[in-house]
Design an enzyme around this catalytic site. Structure first.
Site, PDB file in Angstrom:
ATOM      1  N   ASP A  24      46.719  48.310  14.871  1.00  0.00           N
ATOM      2  CA  ASP A  24      45.390  48.267  15.071  1.00  0.00           C
ATOM      3  C   ASP A  24      44.909  46.779  14.316  1.00  0.00           C
ATOM      4  O   ASP A  24      45.407  46.613  13.273  1.00  0.00           O
ATOM      5  CB  ASP A  24      44.770  49.191  13.967  1.00  0.00           C
ATOM      6  N   PRO A  64      21.096  50.501   8.199  1.00  0.00           N
ATOM      7  CA  PRO A  64      21.083  48.856   8.310  1.00  0.00           C
ATOM      8  C   PRO A  64      21.378  48.390   6.869  1.00  0.00           C
ATOM      9  O   PRO A  64      21.919  47.142   6.790  1.00  0.00           O
ATOM     10  CB  PRO A  64      19.997  48.408   9.188  1.00  0.00           C
TER      11      PRO A  64
HETATM   12  N1  LIG Z   1      24.266  52.319  10.610  1.00  0.00           N
HETATM   13  C1  LIG Z   1      23.526  51.621  10.984  1.00  0.00           C
HETATM   14  C2  LIG Z   1      22.706  50.590  11.574  1.00  0.00           C
HETATM   15  C3  LIG Z   1      21.390  51.005  12.032  1.00  0.00           C
HETATM   16  C4  LIG Z   1      20.295  51.913  11.738  1.00  0.00           C
HETATM   17  C5  LIG Z   1      20.859  53.056  10.981  1.00  0.00           C
HETATM   18  C6  LIG Z   1      19.888  54.132  10.861  1.00  0.00           C
HETATM   19  C7  LIG Z   1      18.579  53.994  11.281  1.00  0.00           C
HETATM   20  C8  LIG Z   1      17.448  55.046  11.178  1.00  0.00           C
HETATM   21  C9  LIG Z   1      16.229  54.144  12.058  1.00  0.00           C
HETATM   22  N2  LIG Z   1      16.856  52.788  12.023  1.00  0.00           N
HETATM   23  C10 LIG Z   1      18.165  52.909  12.188  1.00  0.00           C
HETATM   24  C11 LIG Z   1      19.089  51.669  12.284  1.00  0.00           C
HETATM   25  N3  LIG Z   1      20.926  49.717  12.751  1.00  0.00           N
HETATM   26  N4  LIG Z   1      21.965  48.769  12.549  1.00  0.00           N
HETATM   27  C12 LIG Z   1      22.993  49.228  11.948  1.00  0.00           C
HETATM   28  N5  LIG Z   1      24.245  48.726  11.712  1.00  0.00           N
END
Ligand SMILES: N#Cc1c(-c2ccc3cc[nH]c3c2)n[nH]c1N
Length: 249
Positions: A175, A91
């Protein structure tokens, strides 16, 4: 293109066996290999996580299994093969965009490292950042429980751009966010048979057979939808570029 995914939930990646990506794999256009991170653990509980240094909630993914897994994947590459791009869903990463999808689609080998818990020990990113192109990427401003769903999103966005994967090469041109006349615009509305459905017809221009008018109508509708749903894309656009795009239609 070769794609490797290292995960503690290999079954989460089953959707890569169906539809567009599944067909591309069956045709040999895409080589996707999914690996269970726990294969590189050595204790009876196949431990992949531990408590965070400095305290705080949740658990952190241990560096040792990731190091052994990524070393094994990288070493499995053919002699002289270009090293992979390491794509780390998080994130806190840079936004995953169509532009990045295009860039990644031109790489010969991608390795995805979807994490769980609070993420992967930072030293793993540092270790592989010393020798690979590492991209920390987010698919949007919301928080998921792990990186596997983002991997499904990114693999599909990249795979559909590979030569021969989409049936109609023209499909890329319209697209949303694709370069050219539709760049920075959302896709407009689409219609198909029957000509009338529950008292609703088809816009006359689409039945006119006048390709120039149809193209302009589609672009105007895309502009209208973009103003309504993504005014931020309009604000960042260069007005001169719109004039140039008009000339492309
Ligand atoms: N890409 C992306 C993500 C994630 C994400 C990615 C990896 C892990 C590992 C634990 N929690 C996670 C959330 N949340 N929101 C996004 N846009």
């Amino acid at each position: 293109m070769r794609i490797d995914v290292v995960t503690i939930f290999p079954e989460y990646l089953e959707p890569l066996n169906v539809s567009l990506v599944g067909k591309a794999r069956a045709r040999g256009q895409l080589d996707v290999r999914v690996h269970d991170l726990r294969e590189w653990t050595h204790d009876k509980h196949n431990t992949v996580d531990d408590t965070p240094y400095g305290g705080g909630p949740g658990m952190v993914m241990k560096p040792e299994p990731w190091g052994e897994a990524l070393d094994a994947v990288i070493e499995s590459g053919a002699q002289g093969e270009e090293l992979p791009v390491l794509v780390v869903p998080t994130p806190s990463g840079r936004p995953f965009t169509q532009e990045l999808a295009v860039e990644l689609s031109e790489k010969p080998w991608l390795v995805f490292t979807p994490a769980r818990y609070e993420g992967i020990d930072r030293r793993v990113i540092e270790e592989y950042g010393d020798r690979l192109d590492v991209r920390e990427v987010s698919i949007g401003d919301y928080v998921l429980a792990g990186g596997e769903a983002p991997v499904l999103v990114m693999v599909e966005a990249v795979a559909r751009l590979l030569p021969g994967v989409l049936g109609n090469a023209e499909s890329h041109r319209d697209d949303s966010f694709a370069p050219g006349a539709m760049a920075d615009l959302l896709e407009g509305p689409v219609y198909t048979k029957p000509p009338e459905w529950r008292g609703r017809g088809i816009p006359d221009v689409l039945l006119s057979g006048h390709h120039g008018k149809i193209a302009r109508w589609r672009r105007d509708e895309a502009f209208r939808r973009t103003v309504h749903n993504r005014p931020d894309l309009i604000e960042r656009a260069d007005p001169a570029a719109f004039d140039k795009k008009d000339r492309e239609i």
